[in-house]
Enzyme design. Structure first.
Site: not given
Length: 264
Positions: A13, A84, A164, A168, A197
């Site tokens: 990304l 990112n 993760y 986040k 994605v």
């Protein structure tokens, strides 16, 4: 000319953000990578408005140098920072917190994810705040994930990917702290999920396909209409549209690529 800095820009990304933003000749894009030697894709774009800089987001000295270098090129300004860069442990993503057989390993995984995904973003924002204060847009975008949303996690019963998800969720709160402090200065801080994605660079293994199918089955408990992963091009296009429309009234929001809480 709007200026953008993107971390983790060598692939996935991050690379797609650079590709789309640099396609507008009036934009100035700073692609921040850990190692220029792994950024051949960026070099192959061969666009004069792309500047490639090296910095690991856990290295605040390198980040401050990158900020200084950017400031020298822009006259001390930056319009948009896109956080990112992130860490996902592909090896143990599919296990729950109590599935670890080594107590030290679960601690190490949690701390490592937090250091990169939360503390690394804090270091990055701190390094670039002086430039952002001089910019005209004053936008800070941090990529998060729908699996950091407690309601979605409860509804999907998705118990894995804990380091993760937890890191986040923590960075979401860190961003809110900045949003509260800098709203009066006209800043817009956003956490945005890119959706599901497909960033794979090689065909998945049978084990990866099996896990992906199980993950999507969990997600469909919340979003039964989900059909397929987005491509990086689709996801970034949607996210940039959300970022462009955002204003200081939206600061502190945690939203999806759709601009709402629809994570898929």
């Amino acid at each position: 000319m709007p200026s953008y800095a993107i971390t983790g820009a060598a692939r996935g990304l991050g690379f797609e953000f650079v590709r789309q933003l640099s396609s507008v000749s009036g934009n100035v894009v700073f692609a921040i990578v850990r190692n220029k030697g792994t950024a051949q894709g960026l070099q192959d774009l061969a666009r004069a408005n792309i500047h490639i800089l090296e910095a690991d987001i856990t290295d605040f000295v390198a980040l401050k140098k990158a900020s200084k270098d950017i400031g020298e090129l822009t006259g001390g300004k930056l319009d948009v920072l896109i956080n990112n860069a992130a860490f996902v442990d592909d090896k143990r993503f599919g296990i729950s917190l109590d599935d670890y057989t080594d107590d030290q390993l679960v601690e190490d995984d949690l701390v490592h994810a937090f250091k990169i995904n939360t503390v690394g973003v804090v270091h990055t924002i701190n390094a670039f705040l002086p430039l952002l204060r001089g910019g005209s847009l004053k936008k800070v975008v941090t990529l998060s994930t729908g699996i950091a949303d407690t309601d979605f996690t409860l509804g999907s019963e998705f118990s894995v990917g804990a380091p993760y998800s937890i890191s986040k969720a923590a960075v979401n709160m860190a961003v809110v702290k900045y949003a509260v402090k800098y709203k009066s200065e006209g800043f817009t801080f956003l956490c945005i999920s890119p959706g599901v994605v497909n960033t794979a660079t090689k065909p998945p293994t049978p084990e990866e396909l099996k896990f992906f199918g199980e993950m999507i089955a969990s997600f469909k408990k919340v979003t039964p209409t989900f059909e397929r992963p987005l491509t990086p091009e689709e996801s970034v296009k949607l996210m940039l549209a959300v970022v462009e429309k955002s204003t200081v009234k939206d600061t502190g929001a945690f939203i999806s690529q759709n601009g709402n809480k629809e994570w898929l």
